[in-house]
Write an enzyme that holds these catalytic residues in place. Sequence first.
Site, PDB file in Angstrom:
ATOM      1  CG  ASP A  14      -2.137   0.852   1.069  1.00 51.21           C
ATOM      2  OD1 ASP A  14      -2.414   1.283  -0.076  1.00 51.21           O
ATOM      3  OD2 ASP A  14      -2.809   1.123   2.072  1.00 51.21           O
ATOM      4  CG  ASN A  60       2.351   1.684  -5.023  1.00 53.35           C
ATOM      5  OD1 ASN A  60       3.252   1.498  -4.213  1.00 53.35           O
ATOM      6  ND2 ASN A  60       1.922   0.747  -5.840  1.00 53.35           N
ATOM      7  CB  SER A  63      -8.273  -5.475  -4.292  1.00 54.48           C
ATOM      8  OG  SER A  63      -8.910  -4.239  -4.519  1.00 54.48           O
ATOM      9  CB  THR A  64     -12.476  -7.967  -6.433  1.00 56.45           C
ATOM     10  OG1 THR A  64     -12.498  -7.936  -4.996  1.00 56.45           O
ATOM     11  CG2 THR A  64     -12.058  -9.341  -6.884  1.00 56.45           C
ATOM     12  CD  GLU A  65     -12.821  -5.363  -2.840  1.00 53.84           C
ATOM     13  OE1 GLU A  65     -11.589  -5.624  -2.835  1.00 53.84           O
ATOM     14  OE2 GLU A  65     -13.685  -6.246  -2.703  1.00 53.84           O
ATOM     15  CG  ASN A  66      -7.284  -2.098  -6.299  1.00 51.77           C
ATOM     16  OD1 ASN A  66      -6.326  -2.859  -6.156  1.00 51.77           O
ATOM     17  ND2 ASN A  66      -7.628  -1.251  -5.346  1.00 51.77           N
ATOM     18  NE  ARG A 120      -8.170  -0.231   5.512  1.00 52.72           N
ATOM     19  CZ  ARG A 120      -8.064   1.047   5.876  1.00 52.72           C
ATOM     20  NH1 ARG A 120      -8.307   1.414   7.119  1.00 52.72           N
ATOM     21  NH2 ARG A 120      -7.709   1.961   4.994  1.00 52.72           N
ATOM     22  CB  SER A 166      -7.472  -4.366   2.604  1.00 47.41           C
ATOM     23  OG  SER A 166      -7.295  -3.213   3.371  1.00 47.41           O
ATOM     24  CD  GLU A 221       2.657 -14.146  14.934  1.00 49.84           C
ATOM     25  OE1 GLU A 221       2.582 -13.027  15.465  1.00 49.84           O
ATOM     26  OE2 GLU A 221       2.161 -15.173  15.449  1.00 49.84           O
TER      27      GLU A 221
HETATM   28  C1  FPP Z   1      -1.854   0.205  -3.438  1.00 50.45           C
HETATM   29  O1  FPP Z   1      -1.369   1.533  -3.329  1.00 50.45           O
HETATM   30  C2  FPP Z   1      -1.241  -0.441  -4.574  1.00 50.45           C
HETATM   31  C3  FPP Z   1      -1.915  -0.944  -5.650  1.00 50.45           C
HETATM   32  C4  FPP Z   1      -3.379  -0.879  -5.771  1.00 50.45           C
HETATM   33  C5  FPP Z   1      -1.194  -1.523  -6.783  1.00 50.45           C
HETATM   34  C6  FPP Z   1       0.002  -2.372  -6.468  1.00 50.45           C
HETATM   35  C7  FPP Z   1       0.790  -2.454  -7.690  1.00 50.45           C
HETATM   36  C8  FPP Z   1       2.127  -2.359  -7.771  1.00 50.45           C
HETATM   37  C9  FPP Z   1       3.037  -2.297  -6.623  1.00 50.45           C
HETATM   38  C10 FPP Z   1       2.695  -2.228  -9.120  1.00 50.45           C
HETATM   39  C11 FPP Z   1       3.390  -3.331  -9.756  1.00 50.45           C
HETATM   40  C12 FPP Z   1       3.088  -4.721  -9.438  1.00 50.45           C
HETATM   41  C13 FPP Z   1       3.615  -5.745 -10.135  1.00 50.45           C
HETATM   42  C14 FPP Z   1       3.278  -7.110  -9.725  1.00 50.45           C
HETATM   43  C15 FPP Z   1       4.517  -5.564 -11.281  1.00 50.45           C
HETATM   44  P1  FPP Z   1      -2.367   2.733  -3.426  1.00 50.45           P
HETATM   45  O2  FPP Z   1      -2.248   3.344  -4.769  1.00 50.45           O
HETATM   46  O3  FPP Z   1      -3.732   2.320  -3.027  1.00 50.45           O
HETATM   47  O4  FPP Z   1      -1.777   3.723  -2.370  1.00 50.45           O
HETATM   48  P2  FPP Z   1      -2.524   4.879  -1.588  1.00 50.45           P
HETATM   49  O5  FPP Z   1      -3.092   4.213  -0.373  1.00 50.45           O
HETATM   50  O6  FPP Z   1      -1.407   5.791  -1.275  1.00 50.45           O
HETATM   51  O7  FPP Z   1      -3.551   5.470  -2.489  1.00 50.45           O
END
Ligand code: FPP
Length: 250
Positions: free
Chosen positions: A20, A22, A65-68, A194, A196, A207
């Site tokens: 989480d 990004n 996730s399915t919610e994304n 959480r 999620s 753990e």
């Molecule tokens: C959550 O951060 C992250 C994601 C929904 C995407 C995860 C994807 C990657 C790390 C990219 C590459 C993966 C692979 C397997 C090549 P968020 O954007 O929800 O963060 P926020 O809580 O700051 O909004």
Amino acid sequence: MSSSTVQRAVIPRHIGIIMDGNGRWALERGRPRIVGHRVGASTVRRITEAAARLGVNQLTLFAFSTENWKRPAGETQFLMRLFLRFLSSDERVLIERGIRLHAIGRLHELPDEVRRELLRVMESTSRGDRFTLCLAVNYGARSEIVDACRALAGRAIAGSVQPSDIDEALFEGALYQPDMPPLDLVIRTGGDMRLSNFLLWQAAYAELWITPDCWPDFSEEHLMRAIDAFATRERRFGALLGSREFASPG
Ligand code: FPP
């Protein structure tokens, strides 16, 4: 804490990571959210390599996730392209390093090209016996449990399973990755406390280790801190056991 500390400690066989933060990481730097995803993809490479080197058997990453799907189309399309790029650019390295790629989730609902590439790389890496990298893509734990129930109900109607045959082992065999080792440790970046909808069945005795740092900043040092913390936990699995001799039940 050093890598030698980690080598002496109990190494979790299976680590799940909720990657989480990004978007926040990018916005804090005045950049669009997708930049955080792009940097997050290089963290995936580094941490996969580090986990394999430290002796972990499987890493399961919550990639989508399915919610994304509720996010803006530009962001979900970017993520799908990022998965495609990862699969084409890293396939050779995965094979060379003995890493098997696996994917869990409602893969049939993914864009055709992403599903095809995932299945192709799962096949081309299927002989990798050093480490398993499992990507949870279009994954939701409740959907996984519902899908397992549907599969078992279908088998019961067909007469190949009796309802009284259904126990935890049979149920696990109907989950998306039937040979998934028990989940020992769940790491979450970005500070939220959480699960999620991530691996709810499998996390029953896992753990938890949470860092406020965002996924693009997650390093091998963080991974070793999480593993060190894991090694200090007393895992009783509901019993009155004063021992830390094993990493997972059974
Ligand atoms: C959550 O951060 C992250 C994601 C929904 C995407 C995860 C994807 C990657 C790390 C990219 C590459 C993966 C692979 C397997 C090549 P968020 O954007 O929800 O963060 P926020 O809580 O700051 O909004």
